[in-house]
Enzyme design. Structure first.
Site, PDB file in Angstrom:
ATOM      1  CG  MET A  28      19.592  -9.505  -8.728  1.00  0.00           C
ATOM      2  SD  MET A  28      18.914  -7.861  -8.471  1.00  0.00           S
ATOM      3  CE  MET A  28      20.329  -6.881  -8.980  1.00  0.00           C
ATOM      4  CB  CYS A  29      15.972 -12.633 -12.755  1.00  0.00           C
ATOM      5  SG  CYS A  29      15.610 -13.472 -11.198  1.00  0.00           S
ATOM      6  CD  GLN A  30      20.634 -11.136 -18.249  1.00  0.00           C
ATOM      7  OE1 GLN A  30      20.254 -10.941 -19.397  1.00  0.00           O
ATOM      8  NE2 GLN A  30      21.914 -11.150 -17.925  1.00  0.00           N
TER       9      GLN A  30
ATOM     10  CG  ASN B  29      16.631  -8.052 -12.866  1.00  0.00           C
ATOM     11  OD1 ASN B  29      17.177  -8.587 -11.909  1.00  0.00           O
ATOM     12  ND2 ASN B  29      17.282  -7.228 -13.670  1.00  0.00           N
TER      13      ASN B  29
END
Length: 267
Positions: free
Chosen positions: A1-3, A108
């Site tokens: 996933m994103c940060q 996120n």
């Protein structure tokens, strides 16, 4: 996933050091290489940079790392695409106007069952669940408080209720700022550190870089850095608990008492 990466402080400060380590995670030390973005609040204005290239190799990111833009609130994001294709329109942070102020949001996680809801003033441009969630929050806040921004003791419980409802659809770690406050919600993973006097040296995890903040800061400076995972390996970061919604102002989290009167933590 994103940060995620956020900064909230009591005076204009640059984020070059933290952004250096954060950028490395976008294709160098990690695989979040599907775009990135950063927003700086400067007075009533908001300066936003977006790129659908990996932050580790982005020429725009290089400019930001070397250009000390000073801000009291910063929201940054590096993307690992899940919902919505790679493209500039799907890069965070997203921005909207509400109550005569810029609002900035980055997320996120995945919200696979979240629907767009009824059409309102705010609509998505891209295809992400993140922007859909942001527009939902903005529409509901506008409907609840149509005239002006309410005091924090009224705004916080409403935002908390909205957040819990959206979080029921999946993972909902987010940063949200109106330029004065930084709202931080942890669904699975977020942490923060408050740097204030007496300052010390900090060393990045993702780059071999050390900065002695005692040489750069004044005794009055105070800076809160929020990140998905710790950016340094020689400082003590505070873990935000799942389900917790925090509000940072002037470099410290606010404390809400039973009567909803809020004050700055003495940390």
């Amino acid at each position: 996933m994103c940060q995620l990466l956020g900064m909230n402080c009591n005076g204009p400060t640059d984020i070059c050091f933290s952004f250096e380590g954060f950028c490395a995670r976008g294709g160098k030390t990690d695989d979040h290489k599907d775009g990135w973005g950063i927003a700086f609040f400067e007075g009533a204005a908001c300066r936003v940079f977006l790129d659908d290239k990996p932050s580790a190799t982005s020429a725009i990111a290089k400019l930001i790392r070397e250009y000390p833009i000073k801000s009291t609130n910063v929201v940054a994001h590096i993307r690992k695409a899940t919902i919505g294709p790679v493209g500039l329109e799907n890069c965070h942070p997203f921005t909207r106007e509400l109550w005569g102020r810029h609002w900035v949001f980055a997320h996120n996680g995945d919200l696979p069952t979240l629907k767009s809801g009824s059409l309102g003033t705010y609509r998505s441009v891209g295809q992400t669940d993140s922007e859909r969630a942001f527009c939902l929050i903005m529409n509901q806040l506008r409907d609840k408080f149509p005239q002006q921004q309410p005091p924090m003791e009224e705004l916080f419980p409403v935002l908390q209720e909205m957040t819990q409802a959206i979080a029921s659809h999946g993972i909902f770690n987010y940063l949200l700022s109106d330029g004065k406050h930084l709202f931080v919600h942890c669904s699975t993973k977020l942490c923060y550190i408050v740097r204030q006097s007496p300052f010390a040296a900090a060393h990045l995890i993702d780059e071999d870089l050390t900065v002695d903040f005692q040489e750069l800061a004044t005794p009055c400076d105070r800076v809160a850095i929020i990140a998905t995972t710790c950016l340094t390996d020689n400082e003590t970061w505070t873990t935000i608990q799942p389900g917790e919604l925090l509000v940072f102002q002037d470099g410290l989290p606010l404390i809400f008492q039973d009567d909803w009167a809020c004050k700055v933590s003495r940390y």
